[in-house]
Scaffold this active site. Sequence first.
Site, PDB file in Angstrom:
ATOM      1  N   CYS A 242     -13.818   6.710  10.597  1.00 21.97           N
ATOM      2  CA  CYS A 242     -15.254   6.418  10.501  1.00 21.97           C
ATOM      3  C   CYS A 242     -15.992   6.678  11.811  1.00 21.97           C
ATOM      4  O   CYS A 242     -17.214   6.625  11.856  1.00 21.97           O
ATOM      5  CB  CYS A 242     -15.472   4.987  10.039  1.00 21.97           C
ATOM      6  SG  CYS A 242     -14.737   4.686   8.430  1.00 21.97           S
TER       7      CYS A 242
ATOM      8  N   HIS B   1     -22.553   3.378  11.495  1.00 30.65           N
ATOM      9  CA  HIS B   1     -21.661   3.747  10.399  1.00 30.65           C
ATOM     10  C   HIS B   1     -21.908   2.759   9.253  1.00 30.65           C
ATOM     11  O   HIS B   1     -21.942   1.540   9.464  1.00 30.65           O
ATOM     12  CB  HIS B   1     -20.208   3.680  10.897  1.00 30.65           C
ATOM     13  CG  HIS B   1     -19.207   3.684   9.800  1.00 30.65           C
ATOM     14  ND1 HIS B   1     -19.246   4.606   8.774  1.00 30.65           N
ATOM     15  CD2 HIS B   1     -18.153   2.865   9.538  1.00 30.65           C
ATOM     16  CE1 HIS B   1     -18.250   4.357   7.940  1.00 30.65           C
ATOM     17  NE2 HIS B   1     -17.578   3.307   8.383  1.00 30.65           N
TER      18      HIS B   1
ATOM     19  N   ASN C 231     -19.116   2.977   1.802  1.00 33.51           N
ATOM     20  CA  ASN C 231     -18.621   3.516   3.068  1.00 33.51           C
ATOM     21  C   ASN C 231     -18.060   4.921   2.815  1.00 33.51           C
ATOM     22  O   ASN C 231     -17.020   5.067   2.179  1.00 33.51           O
ATOM     23  CB  ASN C 231     -17.539   2.565   3.601  1.00 33.51           C
ATOM     24  CG  ASN C 231     -16.908   3.026   4.897  1.00 33.51           C
ATOM     25  OD1 ASN C 231     -17.061   4.167   5.300  1.00 33.51           O
ATOM     26  ND2 ASN C 231     -16.177   2.126   5.538  1.00 33.51           N
TER      27      ASN C 231
HETATM   28  N1  ACO Z   1     -14.270  -9.089  -5.708  1.00 38.23           N
HETATM   29  C1  ACO Z   1     -14.039 -10.407  -5.836  1.00 38.23           C
HETATM   30  N2  ACO Z   1     -13.276 -11.095  -4.980  1.00 38.23           N
HETATM   31  C2  ACO Z   1     -12.714 -10.414  -3.961  1.00 38.23           C
HETATM   32  C3  ACO Z   1     -12.899  -9.042  -3.778  1.00 38.23           C
HETATM   33  C4  ACO Z   1     -13.709  -8.356  -4.717  1.00 38.23           C
HETATM   34  N3  ACO Z   1     -13.964  -7.038  -4.628  1.00 38.23           N
HETATM   35  N4  ACO Z   1     -12.221  -8.644  -2.688  1.00 38.23           N
HETATM   36  C5  ACO Z   1     -11.631  -9.725  -2.184  1.00 38.23           C
HETATM   37  N5  ACO Z   1     -11.915 -10.794  -2.969  1.00 38.23           N
HETATM   38  C6  ACO Z   1     -11.479 -12.177  -2.783  1.00 38.23           C
HETATM   39  C7  ACO Z   1     -10.162 -12.226  -2.070  1.00 38.23           C
HETATM   40  O1  ACO Z   1      -9.091 -12.115  -2.990  1.00 38.23           O
HETATM   41  C8  ACO Z   1     -10.237 -13.574  -1.420  1.00 38.23           C
HETATM   42  O2  ACO Z   1      -9.883 -14.552  -2.361  1.00 38.23           O
HETATM   43  P1  ACO Z   1      -8.809 -15.680  -1.959  1.00 38.23           P
HETATM   44  O3  ACO Z   1      -9.431 -16.435  -0.837  1.00 38.23           O
HETATM   45  O4  ACO Z   1      -8.675 -16.438  -3.239  1.00 38.23           O
HETATM   46  O5  ACO Z   1      -7.581 -14.916  -1.563  1.00 38.23           O
HETATM   47  C9  ACO Z   1     -11.705 -13.769  -1.103  1.00 38.23           C
HETATM   48  O6  ACO Z   1     -12.410 -12.834  -1.945  1.00 38.23           O
HETATM   49  C10 ACO Z   1     -12.067 -13.488   0.324  1.00 38.23           C
HETATM   50  O7  ACO Z   1     -11.450 -12.244   0.717  1.00 38.23           O
HETATM   51  P2  ACO Z   1     -11.584 -11.657   2.141  1.00 38.23           P
HETATM   52  O8  ACO Z   1     -10.881 -10.334   2.218  1.00 38.23           O
HETATM   53  O9  ACO Z   1     -11.215 -12.718   3.125  1.00 38.23           O
HETATM   54  O10 ACO Z   1     -13.169 -11.401   2.174  1.00 38.23           O
HETATM   55  P3  ACO Z   1     -14.146 -11.232   3.403  1.00 38.23           P
HETATM   56  O11 ACO Z   1     -15.165 -12.280   3.364  1.00 38.23           O
HETATM   57  O12 ACO Z   1     -13.416 -10.960   4.700  1.00 38.23           O
HETATM   58  O13 ACO Z   1     -14.890  -9.865   3.022  1.00 38.23           O
HETATM   59  C11 ACO Z   1     -14.824  -7.491   3.477  1.00 38.23           C
HETATM   60  C12 ACO Z   1     -14.125  -8.690   2.838  1.00 38.23           C
HETATM   61  C13 ACO Z   1     -16.149  -7.252   2.791  1.00 38.23           C
HETATM   62  C14 ACO Z   1     -13.923  -6.275   3.287  1.00 38.23           C
HETATM   63  C15 ACO Z   1     -15.067  -7.738   4.988  1.00 38.23           C
HETATM   64  O14 ACO Z   1     -13.899  -8.235   5.591  1.00 38.23           O
HETATM   65  C16 ACO Z   1     -15.499  -6.499   5.721  1.00 38.23           C
HETATM   66  O15 ACO Z   1     -16.601  -6.018   5.548  1.00 38.23           O
HETATM   67  N6  ACO Z   1     -14.660  -5.945   6.608  1.00 38.23           N
HETATM   68  C17 ACO Z   1     -15.022  -4.745   7.374  1.00 38.23           C
HETATM   69  C18 ACO Z   1     -14.606  -3.509   6.673  1.00 38.23           C
HETATM   70  C19 ACO Z   1     -15.123  -2.303   7.437  1.00 38.23           C
HETATM   71  O16 ACO Z   1     -16.218  -2.329   7.947  1.00 38.23           O
HETATM   72  N7  ACO Z   1     -14.393  -1.209   7.565  1.00 38.23           N
HETATM   73  C20 ACO Z   1     -14.973  -0.132   8.370  1.00 38.23           C
HETATM   74  C21 ACO Z   1     -14.119   0.847   8.815  1.00 38.23           C
HETATM   75  S1  ACO Z   1     -13.471   1.751   7.480  1.00 38.23           S
HETATM   76  C22 ACO Z   1     -12.695   3.166   8.108  1.00 38.23           C
HETATM   77  O17 ACO Z   1     -12.648   3.414   9.280  1.00 38.23           O
HETATM   78  C23 ACO Z   1     -11.983   4.057   7.113  1.00 38.23           C
END
Ligand code: ACO
Length: 331
Positions: free
Chosen positions: A114, A256, A286
Amino acid sequence: MATPGIALVGCGSAAPDVVLDNDTLGQLVETSDEWIASRTGIRRRHVAPPAQSLVELATEASNRAIEMAGIDPEQIDLVVLATSTADDLFGSAASIQSAVGAKQAVAFDLTAACSGFLFGLVTVSQYLQTGTFENALLVGADLMSRWVDWDDRRTCVLFGDGAGAVVVKASDTSPGLLGFDMHSNGDRNSCLTLRYEPNDRPLVGGVTASRGGYGFLHMAGKDVYKFAVTRVPETIEKSLFRAGMTADDLDWLLLHQANQRIVDAVAKRLKIPSERTLVNLNEYGNTSAASIPLALDEAVRSGQVQAGQTIAASGFGAGLSWGSAIFRWGA
Ligand code: ACO
């Protein structure tokens, strides 16, 4: 003699016609529009059908950028394709060079996930500022839909497909790239990976080769989130310092397009009002290396970004890698 500047004189973008919205995706994995939109801001993503190649999409974006720049493709000296999802492991830049008719250009791929477009912008600028080349085509394109695990709701909801391109010229009149900053931290590589998965292929005489393939994208979401909201403001502040500017001097913040919450947190840290952030991740998710030029192109074509305006762009992601650049849009 003063170092020549660069000017970004054309942009273009392309995305597959097929759109997958959050509600429809909810029929594939257990998720909801409410969960995805509130956590990320993403509502839809574009998905390339099996017959569509990365080169086709990247060529569409490139042709638009070349048309806006008003140059003959044969004037292009350098084609750089930032991608992690090339059609060909040997690289796809040369296929774009051929498709756009940039017959005189040397072409190569650059892989930095990214951060790819941002690293690419700095890379092509070096060739232009040393006087080696005059015109460069920089493309950011990724088909993430081919590499996410569509059974993993934690990742598949986040990504989409797209391409964006810019034509960058050496310029005596435009300062262009005012400041930049780039970093890598391979110690944290495991936070975000798309790895080769080996498979033993015994040959002869006790020699065994590996004949595997690439697996799925894996991401430690929370770790990547924390990394982004810390490192991105830092790198932008460094670039601003090198440019002799402050955040008040910026017209636009162009990150990004990973997550609306990351954009909001970074803008808040830098005290940049949300009206000065460029965002289109709601429509595309993304798109990795494509996300910055795709958002830039939409903002230029809609008249949001005007010639002479100053933009701070930042890419961040797998590597881990991150960086930023301050540049002016237009000749
Ligand atoms: N729908 C419903 N529930 C979900 C989903 C979904 N799509 N995905 C995860 N959950 C659930 C999980 O199972 C978890 O449940 P649990 O507590 O019962 O296990 C709960 O939601 C929380 O999951 P987390 O993964 O902890 O969610 P978080 O609040 O951290 O959000 C997210 C996840 C949106 C991915 C966030 O961490 C994020 O934005 N991270 C950054 C990602 C990014 O920017 N990447 C960029 C670089 S990419 C590259 O370079 C290729």
